[in-house]
Design an enzyme around this catalytic site. Structure first.
Site, short mmCIF file in Angstrom:
data_model
loop_
_atom_site.label_atom_id
_atom_site.label_comp_id
_atom_site.label_asym_id
_atom_site.label_seq_id
_atom_site.Cartn_x
_atom_site.Cartn_y
_atom_site.Cartn_z
N ASP A 29 10.38 3.47 2.75
CA ASP A 29 11.76 3.61 2.97
C ASP A 29 12.56 4.04 2.20
O ASP A 29 12.47 3.52 0.83
CB ASP A 29 12.30 2.44 3.78
CG ASP A 29 13.32 2.61 4.62
OD1 ASP A 29 13.30 2.18 5.86
OD2 ASP A 29 14.37 2.55 4.07
N ILE A 30 13.58 4.83 2.08
CA ILE A 30 14.50 5.22 1.28
C ILE A 30 15.32 4.10 0.52
O ILE A 30 15.89 4.21 -0.67
CB ILE A 30 15.17 6.45 1.61
CG1 ILE A 30 15.85 7.49 0.48
CG2 ILE A 30 16.47 6.08 2.57
CD1 ILE A 30 16.30 9.01 0.92
N ASN A 85 13.25 -1.49 15.56
CA ASN A 85 14.59 -1.81 16.01
C ASN A 85 14.81 -0.87 17.41
O ASN A 85 14.52 0.24 17.51
CB ASN A 85 15.57 -1.65 15.05
CG ASN A 85 15.50 -2.73 13.96
OD1 ASN A 85 15.57 -3.70 14.27
ND2 ASN A 85 15.66 -1.87 12.83
N GLY A 91 20.23 -2.24 15.63
CA GLY A 91 20.17 -1.63 14.46
C GLY A 91 19.43 -0.65 14.01
O GLY A 91 19.12 -0.13 12.99
N GLN A 92 19.09 0.12 15.27
CA GLN A 92 18.13 1.32 15.10
C GLN A 92 19.13 2.60 14.88
O GLN A 92 20.16 2.62 15.37
CB GLN A 92 17.79 1.92 16.49
CG GLN A 92 16.77 3.10 16.53
CD GLN A 92 16.04 3.38 17.78
OE1 GLN A 92 16.15 2.74 18.75
NE2 GLN A 92 15.23 4.46 17.96
N HIS A 98 9.75 4.25 15.12
CA HIS A 98 9.12 3.88 13.95
C HIS A 98 9.04 2.44 13.81
O HIS A 98 9.62 1.74 14.55
CB HIS A 98 10.05 4.75 12.59
CG HIS A 98 11.42 4.15 12.76
ND1 HIS A 98 12.23 4.61 13.50
CD2 HIS A 98 12.34 3.19 11.90
CE1 HIS A 98 13.56 4.02 13.28
NE2 HIS A 98 13.27 3.30 12.40
N HIS A 100 8.91 -0.89 11.04
CA HIS A 100 8.88 -1.27 9.53
C HIS A 100 7.81 -2.19 9.41
O HIS A 100 7.78 -3.19 10.01
CB HIS A 100 10.46 -1.87 9.43
CG HIS A 100 11.49 -1.12 9.71
ND1 HIS A 100 12.38 -0.56 8.77
CD2 HIS A 100 11.94 -0.63 10.99
CE1 HIS A 100 13.19 0.08 9.37
NE2 HIS A 100 13.27 -0.09 10.82
#
Ligand code: 5GP
Length: 111
Positions: A29-30, A85, A91-92, A98, A100
Site C-alpha cells: 500500500d502506498i 471496505n 471507507g472504500q 481489493h 488489505h
C-alpha cells in the site's frame, strides 16, 4: 471502469509488487497503516465485494490462500487483519475489489 489498480495491473503505473499470478496481484500500500500493509487484488475488474458473482467464489478462495502465504512470508501469521471496505461509507476509495492485509503492530479492537 478502470481504476488505479487496473493501471498498476497493466504496468501503466508503478507499484511494489509482492506477488503475482494470472488472476491476482499483491502490492504494498502506498500509504501503509501498519508495518505490513499489502493489498491483495484480483485482476478481474470487480467493483467491490457486493458485486461478486458465484463464479468468482473460487477466486476468493485463492485470495485467502495468497493472504495466508504472504502473512507467513512477512512473519505476521500470529496476528493480522484481512479486510475489504465495501462502499464509500465503509471507507472504500478505489472501486476495484481489493483486500488489505495488515500486521506488524498491535492493531487493537476494530472500532
Ligand atoms: P480502500 O480505501 O479503497 O479500501 O483502499 C484503497 C487503498 O489503496 C488505500 O489504502 C490507499 O492507500 C491505496 N492506494 C491508493 N492509490 C494507490 C496507488 O497508486 N498505489 C498503491 N500501492 N496503493 C494505493
Amino acid at each position: 471502469m478502470t481504476t488505479v489498480f487496473g493501471k498498476i495491473i497493466r504496468r501503466e503505473l508503478p507499484a511494489k509488487i509482492v506477488f503475482e499470478n494470472d488472476r491476482i496481484i499483491a502490492i504494498e500500500d502506498i500509504h501503509p497503516k501498519a508495518p505490513t500493509h499489502i493489498l491483495i487484488i484480483p485482476k478481474k475488474e470487480i467493483s467491490g465485494l457486493q458485486a461478486l458473482q458465484p463464479e468468482d467464489f473460487p477466486l476468493m478462495g485463492e485470495v485467502v490462500q495468497v493472504a495466508q502465504m504472504l502473512a507467513k512470508q512477512y512473519g505476521i501469521e500470529d496476528g493480522y487483519r484481512f479486510l475489504t471496505n465495501q462502499g464509500s461509507s465503509a471507507g472504500q476509495t478505489v472501486f476495484h475489489l481489493h483486500f488489505h492485509l495488515l500486521g506488524g503492530r498491535n492493531l487493537g479492537i476494530l472500532g
